[in-house]
Motif scaffolding. Structure first.
Motif, PDB file in Angstrom:
ATOM      1  N   GLY A 137       0.794  -1.224   0.000  1.00 54.38           N
ATOM      2  CA  GLY A 137       0.000   0.000   0.000  1.00 54.38           C
ATOM      3  C   GLY A 137       0.826   1.273   0.000  1.00 54.38           C
ATOM      4  N   ILE A 138       2.117   1.178  -0.263  1.00 56.25           N
ATOM      5  CA  ILE A 138       2.989   2.350  -0.198  1.00 56.25           C
ATOM      6  C   ILE A 138       2.661   3.362  -1.297  1.00 56.25           C
ATOM      7  N   PHE A 139       2.132   2.873  -2.436  1.00 54.04           N
ATOM      8  CA  PHE A 139       1.845   3.776  -3.552  1.00 54.04           C
ATOM      9  C   PHE A 139       0.375   4.156  -3.643  1.00 54.04           C
ATOM     10  N   ASP A 140      -0.438   3.772  -2.658  1.00 54.42           N
ATOM     11  CA  ASP A 140      -1.873   4.056  -2.725  1.00 54.42           C
ATOM     12  C   ASP A 140      -2.124   5.561  -2.729  1.00 54.42           C
ATOM     13  N   THR A 141      -2.977   5.993  -3.630  1.00 52.89           N
ATOM     14  CA  THR A 141      -3.300   7.420  -3.696  1.00 52.89           C
ATOM     15  C   THR A 141      -4.166   7.865  -2.515  1.00 52.89           C
ATOM     16  N   ALA A 142      -4.852   6.898  -1.881  1.00 50.64           N
ATOM     17  CA  ALA A 142      -5.740   7.254  -0.768  1.00 50.64           C
ATOM     18  C   ALA A 142      -4.967   7.761   0.450  1.00 50.64           C
ATOM     19  N   ILE A 143      -3.686   7.388   0.554  1.00 49.69           N
ATOM     20  CA  ILE A 143      -2.903   7.794   1.725  1.00 49.69           C
ATOM     21  C   ILE A 143      -2.067   9.047   1.448  1.00 49.69           C
ATOM     22  N   LYS A 144      -2.189   9.595   0.256  1.00 49.38           N
ATOM     23  CA  LYS A 144      -1.400  10.781  -0.066  1.00 49.38           C
ATOM     24  C   LYS A 144      -1.839  11.954   0.815  1.00 49.38           C
ATOM     25  N   LYS A 145      -0.857  12.608   1.379  1.00 51.08           N
ATOM     26  CA  LYS A 145      -1.146  13.758   2.259  1.00 51.08           C
ATOM     27  C   LYS A 145      -1.225  15.037   1.421  1.00 51.08           C
ATOM     28  N   PRO A 146      -2.168  15.919   1.734  1.00 51.85           N
ATOM     29  CA  PRO A 146      -2.273  17.175   0.972  1.00 51.85           C
ATOM     30  C   PRO A 146      -1.089  18.093   1.277  1.00 51.85           C
ATOM     31  N   ILE A 147      -0.681  18.826   0.276  1.00 53.18           N
ATOM     32  CA  ILE A 147       0.413  19.786   0.439  1.00 53.18           C
ATOM     33  C   ILE A 147      -0.146  21.049   1.098  1.00 53.18           C
ATOM     34  N   GLU A 160      18.949   6.297  -9.947  1.00 52.17           N
ATOM     35  CA  GLU A 160      18.650   4.976  -9.398  1.00 52.17           C
ATOM     36  C   GLU A 160      18.473   5.002  -7.878  1.00 52.17           C
ATOM     37  N   VAL A 161      19.116   5.976  -7.211  1.00 53.53           N
ATOM     38  CA  VAL A 161      18.986   6.038  -5.760  1.00 53.53           C
ATOM     39  C   VAL A 161      17.531   6.293  -5.353  1.00 53.53           C
ATOM     40  N   PHE A 162      16.750   6.928  -6.249  1.00 50.42           N
ATOM     41  CA  PHE A 162      15.348   7.190  -5.939  1.00 50.42           C
ATOM     42  C   PHE A 162      14.449   5.982  -6.187  1.00 50.42           C
ATOM     43  N   ASP A 163      15.055   4.873  -6.662  1.00 49.48           N
ATOM     44  CA  ASP A 163      14.346   3.599  -6.741  1.00 49.48           C
ATOM     45  C   ASP A 163      14.743   2.684  -5.593  1.00 49.48           C
ATOM     46  N   ASP A 164      15.583   3.181  -4.687  1.00 49.80           N
ATOM     47  CA  ASP A 164      16.047   2.354  -3.573  1.00 49.80           C
ATOM     48  C   ASP A 164      14.908   2.144  -2.558  1.00 49.80           C
ATOM     49  N   GLU A 165      14.815   0.944  -2.032  1.00 53.37           N
ATOM     50  CA  GLU A 165      13.737   0.597  -1.103  1.00 53.37           C
ATOM     51  C   GLU A 165      13.798   1.435   0.172  1.00 53.37           C
ATOM     52  N   ALA A 166      15.002   1.682   0.686  1.00 57.62           N
ATOM     53  CA  ALA A 166      15.129   2.453   1.917  1.00 57.62           C
ATOM     54  C   ALA A 166      14.620   3.876   1.724  1.00 57.62           C
ATOM     55  N   VAL A 167      14.923   4.485   0.573  1.00 54.63           N
ATOM     56  CA  VAL A 167      14.453   5.845   0.297  1.00 54.63           C
ATOM     57  C   VAL A 167      12.936   5.861   0.174  1.00 54.63           C
ATOM     58  N   VAL A 168      12.395   4.864  -0.537  1.00 61.77           N
ATOM     59  CA  VAL A 168      10.945   4.805  -0.724  1.00 61.77           C
ATOM     60  C   VAL A 168      10.236   4.647   0.619  1.00 61.77           C
ATOM     61  N   ARG A 169      10.758   3.782   1.484  1.00 61.81           N
ATOM     62  CA  ARG A 169      10.129   3.576   2.791  1.00 61.81           C
ATOM     63  C   ARG A 169      10.249   4.819   3.680  1.00 61.81           C
ATOM     64  N   ALA A 170      11.354   5.525   3.580  1.00 60.75           N
ATOM     65  CA  ALA A 170      11.505   6.762   4.356  1.00 60.75           C
ATOM     66  C   ALA A 170      10.455   7.791   3.927  1.00 60.75           C
ATOM     67  N   ILE A 171      10.169   7.863   2.635  1.00 56.38           N
ATOM     68  CA  ILE A 171       9.133   8.777   2.141  1.00 56.38           C
ATOM     69  C   ILE A 171       7.767   8.338   2.653  1.00 56.38           C
ATOM     70  N   TYR A 172       7.511   7.032   2.607  1.00 51.17           N
ATOM     71  CA  TYR A 172       6.207   6.498   3.037  1.00 51.17           C
ATOM     72  C   TYR A 172       5.982   6.696   4.539  1.00 51.17           C
ATOM     73  N   GLU A 173       7.027   6.525   5.331  1.00 49.73           N
ATOM     74  CA  GLU A 173       6.885   6.599   6.786  1.00 49.73           C
ATOM     75  C   GLU A 173       6.854   8.034   7.311  1.00 49.73           C
ATOM     76  N   ALA A 174       7.245   9.003   6.498  1.00 52.23           N
ATOM     77  CA  ALA A 174       7.281  10.393   6.960  1.00 52.23           C
ATOM     78  C   ALA A 174       5.867  10.903   7.200  1.00 52.23           C
ATOM     79  N   LYS A 175       5.704  11.655   8.289  1.00 54.12           N
ATOM     80  CA  LYS A 175       4.419  12.285   8.594  1.00 54.12           C
ATOM     81  C   LYS A 175       4.233  13.595   7.837  1.00 54.12           C
ATOM     82  N   THR A 176       5.335  14.139   7.327  1.00 52.00           N
ATOM     83  CA  THR A 176       5.295  15.410   6.602  1.00 52.00           C
ATOM     84  C   THR A 176       5.032  15.156   5.120  1.00 52.00           C
ATOM     85  N   PRO A 177       4.178  15.938   4.480  1.00 55.77           N
ATOM     86  CA  PRO A 177       3.968  15.793   3.032  1.00 55.77           C
ATOM     87  C   PRO A 177       5.271  16.006   2.268  1.00 55.77           C
ATOM     88  N   ILE A 178       5.509  15.159   1.260  1.00 53.02           N
ATOM     89  CA  ILE A 178       6.770  15.191   0.501  1.00 53.02           C
ATOM     90  C   ILE A 178       6.464  15.417  -0.971  1.00 53.02           C
TER      91      ILE A 178
END
Length: 446
Positions: free
Chosen positions: A141-151, A229-247
């Motif tokens: 569910g990391i890419f789900d649009t329903a969890i996208k936070k508003p800017i 390619e670093v922006f396809d890294d799993e650790a980077v993707v998870r850090a974006i997903y886990e952040a409470k701040t809109p990115i």
């Protein structure tokens, strides 16, 4: 070429020309055939195709210690592309390319001008790993649009994860200052490629998230697919997903998207667009405030007018009801006062006093009447008594005789020498009996 201090000094053009001649005249490079995995694929406005290939050998199949990097650019000119069916080429495909190497002097870049391109059925290792990672993260569910936070529309502080000093950094800072100099910009220096790039980006995201900024921007100033390619890294993707701040992700790569773009709350094409999306224009804010202020004043005035009308209506109705209630209460009060007056002990006392007065007067009148009546009766009785009293007969020459306190009832009671008291109607006579004479039937003596 010129000679300086005994050394030959070449110009950049001469060096590029020399290297280009070597490449062009090399027998193997004139007609070379190789395979690689598609990293990027684009079509120019003139119809030429530009493909970037990277090694499709899996890391486990490489010799120990061999580096795993490198790309090769392929040019498919319009005349060649018209003969090839390359419309369905996508990232991860394995292509077998035949062509000749050349150098682009303006950028000192070499590439292969393809004469034939064939696509293998299987997918490359990079493409398979990318697809598997995207599938696995998508299932979470990391890419789900329903969890996208508003800017946030009106941020106070914006964090940026980017390499300080790069053009992308300068663009972001310039745009932010121009659009709204009152927004605080907090930058975490992080390389977008090379050693420790992944760790620096992850640390920057988490640090800014803890600081409580309103929005975070990540990205870099474009580059090849391999540079990103670093922006396809799993650790980077998870850090974006886990952040409470809109990115906001703005990597400057317009050909396709990275997994970081898919995980971000908003994806834009360039860092400049990211700064534009994150930071509102101060003039727009002022206009919005002015418009909302006018709208608020209008609504307040309208509400005030409506409430004033309602208040006046309620006041009139309240006054009418209060007057009715007051009149009703006054009527009841008068009735209660009358009842209270009727039940008042003072009133009763006064009434009883009045009755007592009247009774006293009647009693006195009756007493007077009775007194007169009794007085009259007494007078009659006295008259009668007086007529019957011995003294009443004394008036006509009669008297009352007594001797030693006893009435003289008979001449025989008296003897000569006895004291005799005669009571007349107007006094008393004291005498001594000289002689006693009895009537014809009695005894005589002196």
């Amino acid at each position: 070429m010129r000679v300086e201090n005994g050394k030959k000094v070449f110009s950049v053009r001469e060096v590029n020309s020399y290297i280009g001649n070597i490449i062009k005249n090399d027998y193997l490079l004139k007609n070379i055939c190789f395979e690689g995995e598609v990293s990027s694929f684009s079509k120019g406005p003139t119809g030429h195709l530009y493909i970037t290939l990277k090694d499709c050998t899996a890391p486990g199949d490489l010799p120990e210690g061999a580096p795993y990097n490198g790309i090769l650019r392929v040019n498919v000119w319009k005349s060649v592309a018209a003969k090839l069916n390359l419309t369905t080429v996508k990232q991860g495909d394995i292509l077998i390319v035949k062509g000749s190497c050349s150098i682009y002097d303006a950028k000192s870049e070499y590439s292969v001008n393809a004469v034939s391109v064939q696509r293998r059925e299987e997918r490359g290792w990079h493409g398979e790993a990318y697809a598997e990672l995207k599938r696995r993260l998508g299932q979470e569910g990391i890419f789900d649009t329903a969890i996208k936070k508003p800017i946030p529309k009106y941020p106070r502080a914006v964090g940026v994860v980017i390499s300080i000093g790069t053009n992308a950094y300068k663009d972001i800072m310039s745009v932010s200052h121009r659009r709204n100099p009152y927004v605080q910009m907090i930058v975490c220096d992080a390389r977008a490629q090379g050693e420790n790039a992944r760790e620096l980006i992850v640390q920057g995201i988490r640090r800014l998230d803890r600081l409580g900024v309103d929005t975070i921007i990540i990205g870099r100033g474009g580059g090849s697919r391999e540079d990103l390619e670093v922006f396809d890294d799993e650790a980077v993707v998870r850090a974006i997903y886990e952040a409470k701040t809109p990115i906001i992700s703005g990597t400057g790569h317009e050909g396709d998207t990275s997994l970081a773009d898919d995980a971000a709350d908003l994806r834009v094409e360039t860092p400049t667009a990211a700064a534009t999306a994150a930071i509102p224009l101060i003039d727009d804010i002022l206009r919005t405030i002015e418009l909302r202020l006018r709208t608020m004043n209008y609504h307040v005035a309208n509400k005030k007018q409506n409430y004033q009308a309602r208040l006046d209506s309620c006041e009139r109705e309240l006054r009418f009801r209060m007057q009715g209630r007051l009149q009703e209460k006054e009527t009841k009060l008068q009735m209660y006062m009358q009842q209270l007056a009727a039940l008042n002990p003072r009133a009763k006392l006064e009434k009883q006093q009045e009755k007592l007065k009247q009774s006293r007067e009647r009693l006195e009148n009756r007493i007077q009447l009775k007194f007169k009546e009794y007085e009259h009766q007494l007078h009659l009785l006295l008259t009668r008594l007086h007529g019957n009293a011995p003294t009443a007969k004394l008036v006509g020459g009669f008297g009352y005789l007594e001797s030693e306190g006893k009435p003289v009832m008979s001449a025989g009671q008296m003897q000569a020498g006895d004291p005799l008291h005669v009571t007349l109607h107007d006094g008393r006579i004291h005498a001594t009996v000289v002689s006693v004479e009895a009537d014809t039937n009695g005894v005589q003596g002196e």
